[in-house]
Design a protein around this motif. Structure first.
Motif, PDB file in Angstrom:
ATOM      1  N   PRO A 286     -42.127  37.532 -41.854  1.00  0.00           N
ATOM      2  CA  PRO A 286     -41.677  38.922 -41.703  1.00  0.00           C
ATOM      3  C   PRO A 286     -41.839  39.771 -42.952  1.00  0.00           C
ATOM      4  O   PRO A 286     -41.672  40.993 -42.881  1.00  0.00           O
ATOM      5  CB  PRO A 286     -40.189  38.772 -41.348  1.00  0.00           C
ATOM      6  N   PHE A 287     -42.153  39.157 -44.067  1.00  0.00           N
ATOM      7  CA  PHE A 287     -42.270  39.905 -45.323  1.00  0.00           C
ATOM      8  C   PHE A 287     -43.701  39.887 -45.868  1.00  0.00           C
ATOM      9  O   PHE A 287     -43.915  40.075 -47.057  1.00  0.00           O
ATOM     10  CB  PHE A 287     -41.289  39.339 -46.343  1.00  0.00           C
ATOM     11  N   LEU A 288     -44.653  39.674 -44.990  1.00  0.00           N
ATOM     12  CA  LEU A 288     -46.063  39.683 -45.370  1.00  0.00           C
ATOM     13  C   LEU A 288     -46.828  40.709 -44.549  1.00  0.00           C
ATOM     14  O   LEU A 288     -46.546  40.891 -43.367  1.00  0.00           O
ATOM     15  CB  LEU A 288     -46.690  38.303 -45.151  1.00  0.00           C
ATOM     16  N   SER A 289     -47.827  41.330 -45.182  1.00  0.00           N
ATOM     17  CA  SER A 289     -48.732  42.196 -44.432  1.00  0.00           C
ATOM     18  C   SER A 289     -49.651  41.358 -43.551  1.00  0.00           C
ATOM     19  O   SER A 289     -49.915  41.706 -42.399  1.00  0.00           O
ATOM     20  CB  SER A 289     -49.592  43.026 -45.379  1.00  0.00           C
ATOM     21  N   GLY A 290     -50.163  40.279 -44.106  1.00  0.00           N
ATOM     22  CA  GLY A 290     -51.112  39.432 -43.392  1.00  0.00           C
ATOM     23  C   GLY A 290     -50.466  38.144 -42.914  1.00  0.00           C
ATOM     24  O   GLY A 290     -49.290  38.109 -42.550  1.00  0.00           O
ATOM     25  N   ALA A 291     -51.246  37.086 -42.927  1.00  0.00           N
ATOM     26  CA  ALA A 291     -50.777  35.809 -42.396  1.00  0.00           C
ATOM     27  C   ALA A 291     -50.590  34.789 -43.522  1.00  0.00           C
ATOM     28  O   ALA A 291     -50.685  35.121 -44.700  1.00  0.00           O
ATOM     29  CB  ALA A 291     -51.767  35.289 -41.351  1.00  0.00           C
ATOM     30  N   ILE A 292     -50.334  33.554 -43.133  1.00  0.00           N
ATOM     31  CA  ILE A 292     -50.040  32.478 -44.077  1.00  0.00           C
ATOM     32  C   ILE A 292     -51.062  31.359 -43.886  1.00  0.00           C
ATOM     33  O   ILE A 292     -51.262  30.881 -42.768  1.00  0.00           O
ATOM     34  CB  ILE A 292     -48.635  31.893 -43.842  1.00  0.00           C
ATOM     35  N   SER A 293     -51.689  30.950 -44.969  1.00  0.00           N
ATOM     36  CA  SER A 293     -52.536  29.764 -44.918  1.00  0.00           C
ATOM     37  C   SER A 293     -51.649  28.560 -45.217  1.00  0.00           C
ATOM     38  O   SER A 293     -51.213  28.359 -46.336  1.00  0.00           O
ATOM     39  CB  SER A 293     -53.665  29.867 -45.944  1.00  0.00           C
ATOM     40  N   LYS A 294     -51.375  27.794 -44.205  1.00  0.00           N
ATOM     41  CA  LYS A 294     -50.443  26.666 -44.360  1.00  0.00           C
ATOM     42  C   LYS A 294     -50.782  25.590 -43.352  1.00  0.00           C
ATOM     43  O   LYS A 294     -51.133  25.893 -42.219  1.00  0.00           O
ATOM     44  CB  LYS A 294     -49.013  27.152 -44.136  1.00  0.00           C
ATOM     45  N   LYS A 320     -48.101  34.233 -37.440  1.00  0.00           N
ATOM     46  CA  LYS A 320     -49.398  34.792 -37.057  1.00  0.00           C
ATOM     47  C   LYS A 320     -50.483  33.737 -36.887  1.00  0.00           C
ATOM     48  O   LYS A 320     -51.379  33.896 -36.063  1.00  0.00           O
ATOM     49  CB  LYS A 320     -49.839  35.838 -38.086  1.00  0.00           C
ATOM     50  N   CYS A 321     -50.440  32.697 -37.684  1.00  0.00           N
ATOM     51  CA  CYS A 321     -51.430  31.626 -37.521  1.00  0.00           C
ATOM     52  C   CYS A 321     -50.834  30.335 -38.065  1.00  0.00           C
ATOM     53  O   CYS A 321     -49.935  30.359 -38.907  1.00  0.00           O
ATOM     54  CB  CYS A 321     -52.738  31.966 -38.227  1.00  0.00           C
ATOM     55  N   VAL A 322     -51.321  29.216 -37.554  1.00  0.00           N
ATOM     56  CA  VAL A 322     -50.840  27.917 -38.023  1.00  0.00           C
ATOM     57  C   VAL A 322     -51.985  26.921 -37.943  1.00  0.00           C
ATOM     58  O   VAL A 322     -52.800  26.971 -37.016  1.00  0.00           O
ATOM     59  CB  VAL A 322     -49.625  27.436 -37.186  1.00  0.00           C
ATOM     60  N   ALA A 323     -52.077  26.069 -38.944  1.00  0.00           N
ATOM     61  CA  ALA A 323     -53.107  25.025 -38.961  1.00  0.00           C
ATOM     62  C   ALA A 323     -52.426  23.664 -38.888  1.00  0.00           C
ATOM     63  O   ALA A 323     -51.405  23.437 -39.538  1.00  0.00           O
ATOM     64  CB  ALA A 323     -53.946  25.135 -40.231  1.00  0.00           C
TER      65      ALA A 323
END
Length: 365
Positions: A286-294, A320-323
């Protein structure tokens, strides 16, 4: 019928040739016509939105050194606060820049939508009731005040207060400001034990080198974490020796079982649960403009149903995304919890004794 045979054979040959040449022709069209158009429009979009990608690394190290388990409510609250401060202050600064040199070119036509997004970011910092959010069908996680250090919580909320106040008055110079990148290579150069938002991969790990051989990397955060838990230097020495031999804190002499969780890693005998990975991402998102590489690391025994459930839970949490990475699913992988090829020479390098330039040179050699 016999009169048509040459025509049919010619048509068949032409069809085969066309099929064989089709990838080449398509590739040429993409290379000559589509790619320049995409690059030109990408450049235009970059200019119109002026997006940035600020982020951080070494979160897992900070938590371990402060003896805070990665898979805990306190850890997620701290992660949320750090991310909120970073992005909130970035947007506030972007608004100050807009006051002097104007907002990004695409701002005016997107003003109301962007301010709505900023208001929702701010609501997450204040743990607002779900009904207060605007235009969201998947509601975000928020910072839990009871688990967050008061000074960090106050700084996070003030950052978003400023971002909204200044943005409403002047607009923003940048449409997006933050994202959590992998930081794999640069993290190693910066002497980080952990990358991006990740916990440590393992207490002891081996990194395969492009030129052959592998390098063992011993976690530099264990000793400070043990000191934070009030272990004596003699006890720390014996625990570290046990970790070097067993790659685990379980059964280490003088080690208290209630402290095991502090040293949980992505892989190993004691690993962070899939839910622990998702909860950390959920409070950060909720505190990011984009997504998370994780990466959510899973054991080799993970089932299709488990993989499906993790993806579903990530969606429900608004990530937003998950790996996902299932252990042993590839013939080789960059990081391992044990030396996979015994005959190969293993290079042991103490990165703590080197500066960034010397470490890079040592790894290259």
């Amino acid at each position: 019928m016999l009169e048509l045979m040459p025509l049919l054979v010619s048509a068949l040959i032409l069809s085969i040739v066309s099929v064989l040449l089709l990838p080449f022709i398509a590739g040429q069209l993409v290379q000559r016509w589509l790619r320049p158009w995409v690059l030109a429009n990408r450049g235009l979009a970059t200019f119109m939105d002026r997006t940035l990608g600020l982020g951080y690394a070494n979160l897992g190290t900070i938590l371990m050194k402060q003896s805070i388990p990665y898979d805990s409510q306190k850890a997620t609250a701290i992660c949320g606060a750090i991310t909120a401060i970073m992005t909130g202050e970035s947007y506030a600064t972007s608004a100050e820049m807009a006051a002097e040199i104007g907002p990004f070119p695409g701002y005016n036509r997107n003003r109301e939508s962007m301010l709505r997004v900023i208001r929702n970011h701010r609501r997450a910092a204040y743990s607002a009731p779900h009904e207060e959010y605007e235009g969201l069908t998947i509601l975000p996680a928020s910072i839990q005040p009871e688990h967050c250090p008061p000074a960090m919580l106050l700084a996070a909320r003030r950052a978003w207060d400023r971002a909204l106040e200044l943005g409403a008055a002047y607009g923003f110079r940048n449409a997006q400001v933050s994202v959590i990148a992998p930081t794999g290579t640069i993290g190693l150069v910066m002497d980080c034990d952990t990358t991006g938002i990740e916990p440590d991969f393992s207490l002891v790990k081996y990194k395969d080198l492009a030129g052959g051989g592998s390098m063992s990397i011993v976690n530099q955060s264990v000793a400070p974490g043990l000191r934070a838990l009030n272990y004596t230097e003699l006890e720390i020495e014996s625990i570290l020796k046990h970790i070097e031999e067993k790659n685990s804190v379980v059964g280490a002499p003088a080690m208290r079982e209630e402290d095991y969780a502090v040293f949980d890693c992505a892989m190993g005998e004691r690993s962070v649960s899939a839910d622990g990975h998702l909860q950390m991402m959920a409070v950060c998102q909720p505190f990011l403009s984009g997504a998370i590489s994780k990466t959510v690391n899973l054991p080799a025994s993970a089932s299709v149903e488990e993989v499906a459930n993790i993806n579903y839970q990530a969606w429900k949490l608004g990530i937003k995304c998950v790996a996902l990475y299932r252990g042993g699913c590839k013939m080789s992988q960059p990081l391992n919890t044990e030396n996979q090829e015994k005959p190969r020479e293993v290079f042991k390098i103490d990165l703590s004794a080197l500066d960034a330039e010397a470490a890079t040179k040592a790894i290259a050699e």
